[in-house]
Design a protein around this motif. Sequence first.
Motif, short mmCIF file in Angstrom:
data_model
loop_
_atom_site.label_atom_id
_atom_site.label_comp_id
_atom_site.label_asym_id
_atom_site.label_seq_id
_atom_site.Cartn_x
_atom_site.Cartn_y
_atom_site.Cartn_z
N THR A 62 0.83 -1.21 0.00
CA THR A 62 0.00 0.00 0.00
C THR A 62 0.87 1.25 0.00
O THR A 62 0.60 2.21 -0.74
N LEU A 63 1.92 1.25 0.82
CA LEU A 63 2.82 2.41 0.89
C LEU A 63 3.61 2.57 -0.40
O LEU A 63 3.85 3.68 -0.87
N ASP A 64 4.02 1.44 -1.00
CA ASP A 64 4.82 1.49 -2.24
C ASP A 64 4.03 2.08 -3.41
O ASP A 64 4.63 2.60 -4.37
N LYS A 65 2.71 2.00 -3.35
CA LYS A 65 1.90 2.51 -4.46
C LYS A 65 1.71 4.02 -4.41
O LYS A 65 1.22 4.61 -5.37
N THR A 66 2.08 4.64 -3.30
CA THR A 66 1.92 6.10 -3.19
C THR A 66 3.03 6.82 -3.96
O THR A 66 4.05 6.22 -4.33
N LYS A 67 2.83 8.11 -4.17
CA LYS A 67 3.81 8.92 -4.88
C LYS A 67 4.08 10.20 -4.10
O LYS A 67 3.16 10.84 -3.61
N LEU A 68 5.37 10.55 -4.00
CA LEU A 68 5.77 11.78 -3.32
C LEU A 68 5.95 12.90 -4.34
O LEU A 68 6.70 12.76 -5.31
N GLY A 93 -1.94 9.22 -4.27
CA GLY A 93 -2.08 7.88 -4.82
C GLY A 93 -2.35 6.81 -3.80
O GLY A 93 -2.20 5.61 -4.08
N SER A 94 -2.77 7.18 -2.59
CA SER A 94 -3.03 6.18 -1.56
C SER A 94 -4.37 5.49 -1.80
O SER A 94 -5.30 6.06 -2.36
N SER A 95 -4.45 4.23 -1.38
CA SER A 95 -5.67 3.45 -1.53
C SER A 95 -6.66 3.79 -0.42
O SER A 95 -6.36 4.52 0.51
N GLY A 128 -3.50 9.28 6.89
CA GLY A 128 -3.87 9.02 5.50
C GLY A 128 -4.89 10.00 4.93
O GLY A 128 -5.58 10.71 5.65
N GLY A 129 -4.97 10.01 3.59
CA GLY A 129 -5.90 10.89 2.89
C GLY A 129 -5.57 10.90 1.42
O GLY A 129 -4.66 10.21 0.95
N ASP A 130 -6.31 11.69 0.64
CA ASP A 130 -6.06 11.78 -0.80
C ASP A 130 -4.78 12.53 -1.11
O ASP A 130 -4.06 12.19 -2.04
N LYS A 131 -4.51 13.58 -0.34
CA LYS A 131 -3.32 14.41 -0.54
C LYS A 131 -2.74 14.73 0.83
O LYS A 131 -3.24 15.58 1.55
#
Length: 327
Positions: A62-68, A93-95, A128-131
Amino acid sequence: MAKEDPEHTEAVIGTAPLSKSQRFKRHCARRWWIWLIGFLIFVLVIVIIVIYGIIPPVAQKTLDKTKLNIESLTIRKPTPKQFEFSVVSYITGSSSLAHKATIDPMEVGFYLEGQEPFMYLPLPGVHGGDKILVEKVNHTTTIPDSQAFGTFAATLMVKKEFELGIYGETKIHLGAIKTKVKYREWVTLKGMNKLEGMVIVQYSLASGDYAISGKVLIPNPTVFTLELGDVLIDISLNDEYLGNGIIPSITVTPGMEHIYDFKANLTVENLLKLGASVRKGPTSLQIQTTGVEYGGVNIPWLSVPMGAVVIDVPINTTYFGNTTTEN
């Protein structure tokens, strides 16, 4: 007819064999605590498998799918061993699972590919959140490896684009469950590209310690704000040394149209050479940094990479009369 003996009849009935289900019920009634322990052990094994075998890889994935997304990076108050550092960035990009997660504070290392980390930064915990805002402001950062940081500064100075690695270890909370995760991210950033597009937009004769004062446009296509202090320079024309100068108290900010003051000390003879060249047509000067001083102290990790580049700077008279100075 003979009468049946009641005692004999009861004995026969009492010794009748039990069925399997009857024997199982009797066993459960007598040994219920064994079955309860077995059930609890079974549940415990399943919980352990879920917590230690399933949730950690799911949380990591889940963490790997996010983008900084880095909005800004700021370096201020540089010294030979440390500086003030600020970062403003967002994780996207979080689920839906990550929306409910909380990440503990962690220390991250910044590095280039194949290099040891050139700096570390403690980051606050986030929810967590969308942004998701990830921000650290005015943190005093010590340089752990001068050579590694010099390599980074040189990369920022000369590259048009480069990859910045960020790594840290922390814990993520998914409801009441907590598990360890590794934060790994590669971010593509723009570099200074050897200050391509730097242009002298105005110069004139001056009095005092410097013979010339003027204005220079320094483009900055990056997200970096760099407080440099005084940048000392050598000035050449057609690779012939003319004199030296200074871009005083400069803070280079992102943007392509920021203009800064400069001063130059040229002899009368070299002033005449420069004037004659400008009258003939398009003229460029070769500028090379000889030092970067903040508060009168030389900053090697800025002086060395900046001094390694000779910049061809045209004198563009089309800008004359249309300048705004940035400090």
